[in-house]
Motif scaffolding. Structure first.
Motif, PDB file in Angstrom:
ATOM      1  N   PHE A  43       0.797  -1.224   0.000  1.00 56.27           N
ATOM      2  CA  PHE A  43       0.000   0.000   0.000  1.00 56.27           C
ATOM      3  C   PHE A  43       0.834   1.280   0.000  1.00 56.27           C
ATOM      4  CE2 PHE A  43      -2.408  -3.380   2.036  1.00 56.27           C
ATOM      5  CZ  PHE A  43      -3.587  -3.350   1.309  1.00 56.27           C
ATOM      6  N   ILE A  44       2.156   1.165   0.049  1.00 57.66           N
ATOM      7  CA  ILE A  44       3.004   2.352   0.212  1.00 57.66           C
ATOM      8  C   ILE A  44       4.013   2.464  -0.927  1.00 57.66           C
ATOM      9  CG2 ILE A  44       2.766   2.267   2.720  1.00 57.66           C
ATOM     10  CD1 ILE A  44       5.598   1.094   2.855  1.00 57.66           C
ATOM     11  N   THR A  45       4.618   3.642  -1.050  1.00 63.55           N
ATOM     12  CA  THR A  45       5.687   3.844  -2.022  1.00 63.55           C
ATOM     13  C   THR A  45       7.014   4.144  -1.352  1.00 63.55           C
ATOM     14  OG1 THR A  45       5.108   6.191  -2.228  1.00 63.55           O
ATOM     15  CG2 THR A  45       4.118   4.676  -3.822  1.00 63.55           C
ATOM     16  N   SER A  46       6.991   4.529  -0.071  1.00 61.31           N
ATOM     17  CA  SER A  46       8.209   4.833   0.674  1.00 61.31           C
ATOM     18  C   SER A  46       8.079   4.281   2.089  1.00 61.31           C
ATOM     19  CB  SER A  46       8.457   6.346   0.761  1.00 61.31           C
ATOM     20  OG  SER A  46       8.652   6.912  -0.514  1.00 61.31           O
ATOM     21  N   ALA A  47       9.218   3.874   2.664  1.00 59.74           N
ATOM     22  CA  ALA A  47       9.234   3.346   4.026  1.00 59.74           C
ATOM     23  C   ALA A  47      10.278   4.087   4.845  1.00 59.74           C
ATOM     24  CB  ALA A  47       9.549   1.851   4.027  1.00 59.74           C
ATOM     25  N   ASN A  48       9.852   4.620   6.000  1.00 63.55           N
ATOM     26  CA  ASN A  48      10.781   5.190   6.969  1.00 63.55           C
ATOM     27  C   ASN A  48      11.197   4.055   7.901  1.00 63.55           C
ATOM     28  OD1 ASN A  48      10.171   7.882   5.971  1.00 63.55           O
ATOM     29  ND2 ASN A  48       8.238   7.690   7.077  1.00 63.55           N
ATOM     30  N   ILE A  49      12.430   3.594   7.785  1.00 65.07           N
ATOM     31  CA  ILE A  49      12.854   2.386   8.482  1.00 65.07           C
ATOM     32  C   ILE A  49      13.716   2.745   9.685  1.00 65.07           C
ATOM     33  CG2 ILE A  49      14.118   0.214   8.260  1.00 65.07           C
ATOM     34  CD1 ILE A  49      13.358   0.196   5.303  1.00 65.07           C
ATOM     35  N   ALA A  50      13.283   2.280  10.859  1.00 61.86           N
ATOM     36  CA  ALA A  50      13.984   2.560  12.109  1.00 61.86           C
ATOM     37  C   ALA A  50      15.425   2.072  12.030  1.00 61.86           C
ATOM     38  CB  ALA A  50      13.262   1.898  13.281  1.00 61.86           C
ATOM     39  N   THR A  51      16.313   2.805  12.686  1.00 60.99           N
ATOM     40  CA  THR A  51      17.751   2.579  12.510  1.00 60.99           C
ATOM     41  C   THR A  51      18.470   2.163  13.792  1.00 60.99           C
ATOM     42  OG1 THR A  51      17.981   4.988  12.712  1.00 60.99           O
ATOM     43  CG2 THR A  51      18.007   4.077  10.494  1.00 60.99           C
ATOM     44  N   SER A  98       2.583   8.367  -6.539  1.00 60.29           N
ATOM     45  CA  SER A  98       3.832   8.316  -7.295  1.00 60.29           C
ATOM     46  C   SER A  98       5.024   8.095  -6.378  1.00 60.29           C
ATOM     47  CB  SER A  98       4.046   9.631  -8.064  1.00 60.29           C
ATOM     48  OG  SER A  98       2.968   9.902  -8.926  1.00 60.29           O
ATOM     49  N   PRO A  99       6.093   7.505  -6.912  1.00 59.37           N
ATOM     50  CA  PRO A  99       7.330   7.397  -6.134  1.00 59.37           C
ATOM     51  C   PRO A  99       7.975   8.761  -5.950  1.00 59.37           C
ATOM     52  CG  PRO A  99       7.671   6.591  -8.360  1.00 59.37           C
ATOM     53  CD  PRO A  99       6.203   6.838  -8.216  1.00 59.37           C
TER      54      PRO A  99
END
Length: 254
Positions: free
Chosen positions: A21-29, A240-241
Motif C-alpha cells: 500500500f506504500i511507495t516509501s518506508a521510513n525504516i527505524a535505525t 507516485s514514487p
C-alpha cells in the motif's frame, strides 16, 4: 517501519502486509527501535517490493520509543544521525537498493523542525554525504527552509494519523488510540484536493505537502493503509514514487 526490537513487536500490523500500500518506508535505525536483524529484514522487504528506502534516525531512547526529548548538543545529535543513517545505508546496499531519503523520527523530528543549529548541521551532513538523498520534513519547518536554501531535494509531509494546530504543525503525541480509517482517508483526500486540514481548534489551515505519512504503530495501521490508498485512487489522485515527485518539483521551478 521496522519499529520493533528483538522479540518485542510494536503495533498490531506486520510490516510485510503494509508493503502493498506504500511507495516509501521510513525504516527505524536502531536507536529508538529496531536491531540489525530487523533492519536487514525490513530493508530486504522494501527493496523486493520496489519501495523507496528511508532512514528513520531517532533519539537514543529505546525505552521511550524516541518520543521523549533528550538534551544533547547539535553536534552530538547529528553524529547520532550519521551513525544511524550509515548503518541503514549499508543494509540497503547489501540488498541492491539505494537510500532514497532521510527522515528523523519522533521527538528528534519535532526538535529539528524548530532548531536552526541542529537543522544546519544536519543539512551540511546531507549536502556532503548524500546530496541526492531527499529530506522528509514538515512544511514551514526550519528544516525545510534550510534544506531548500542549500538546494537539497525536500519532500514535505502530511500526517494522516496526527492532529494539526493552527500553525500548520502537527500536535505531537506519544501515543494515539484507535482511529477511524475512513475519517483519516477523507481528510487526506481533502488535503490533496484542497490543500487544507482542519486544526484541533476547528479552523482550516493550509497544508502544502508532497507525501502522506501514517505510522505502522498506530492501532489498525493496515486498515488505515487500505482506506488511504483506496480513497486517493477513487478521487483520481495518482500515487507516485518520490523520484517522480522531486522531478516534478524541479520542472515547476525551472
Amino acid at each position: 517501519m521496522g519499529e520493533s526490537y528483538g522479540r518485542w513487536q510494536i503495533g498490531d500490523t506486520d510490516d510485510a502486509q503494509l508493503m502493498a500500500f506504500i511507495t516509501s518506508a521510513n525504516i527505524a535505525t536502531g536507536f529508538h527501535a529496531s536491531d540489525p536483524n530487523l533492519m536487514d529484514q525490513t530493508v530486504r522487504l522494501a527493496v523486493e517490493h520496489g519501495i523507496g528506502v528511508g532512514a528513520h534516525p531517532g533519539y537514543n531512547d529505546l525505552q521511550g520509543f524516541g518520543r521523549r526529548k533528550i538534551d544533547g548538543t547539535a553536534k552530538e545529535l547529528v553524529n547520532d544521525i550519521i551513525y544511524q543513517v550509515g548503518a541503514l545505508r549499508e543494509f540497503t546496499r547489501r540488498h541492491g537498493g539505494m537510500l532514497q531519503h532521510v527522515k528523523p523520527h519522533g521527538a528528534l523530528y519535532m526538535e529539528m523542525a524548530v532548531n536552526a543549529e541542529l537543522s544546519h548541521l544536519f543539512v551540511d551532513y546531507m549536502r556532503t554525504a548524500a546530496p541526492n538523498v531527499s529530506i522528509f520534513c514538515m512544511s514551514g519547518s526550519v528544516t525545510e527552509a534550510i534544506a531548500v536554501e542549500a538546494g537539497l531535494p525536500v519532500v514535505r509531509e502530511f500526517f494522516a494519523d496526527r492532529e494539526y494546530g493552527e500553525d500548520g504543525q502537527i500536535v505531537f503525541t506519544r501515543s494515539v488510540g484507535l482511529l477511524d480509517p475512513e475519517t483519516l482517508a477523507a481528510r487526506a483526500v481533502r488535503a490533496c484536493t484542497q490543500g487544507k486540514v482542519k486544526a484541533v481548534t476547528g479552523r482550516d489551515v493550509d497544508i502544502p505537502f508532497e507525501s502522506i505519512c501514517f505510522h505502522s504503530d498506530t492501532p489498525g495501521a493496515l486498515a488505515i493503509a487500505k482506506a488511504l490508498r483506496e480513497a486517493l485512487i477513487a478521487a483520481g489522485i495518482r500515487i507516485s514514487p518520490v523520484s517522480e515527485i522531486i522531478n516534478e518539483k524541479i520542472r515547476r521551478t525551472a
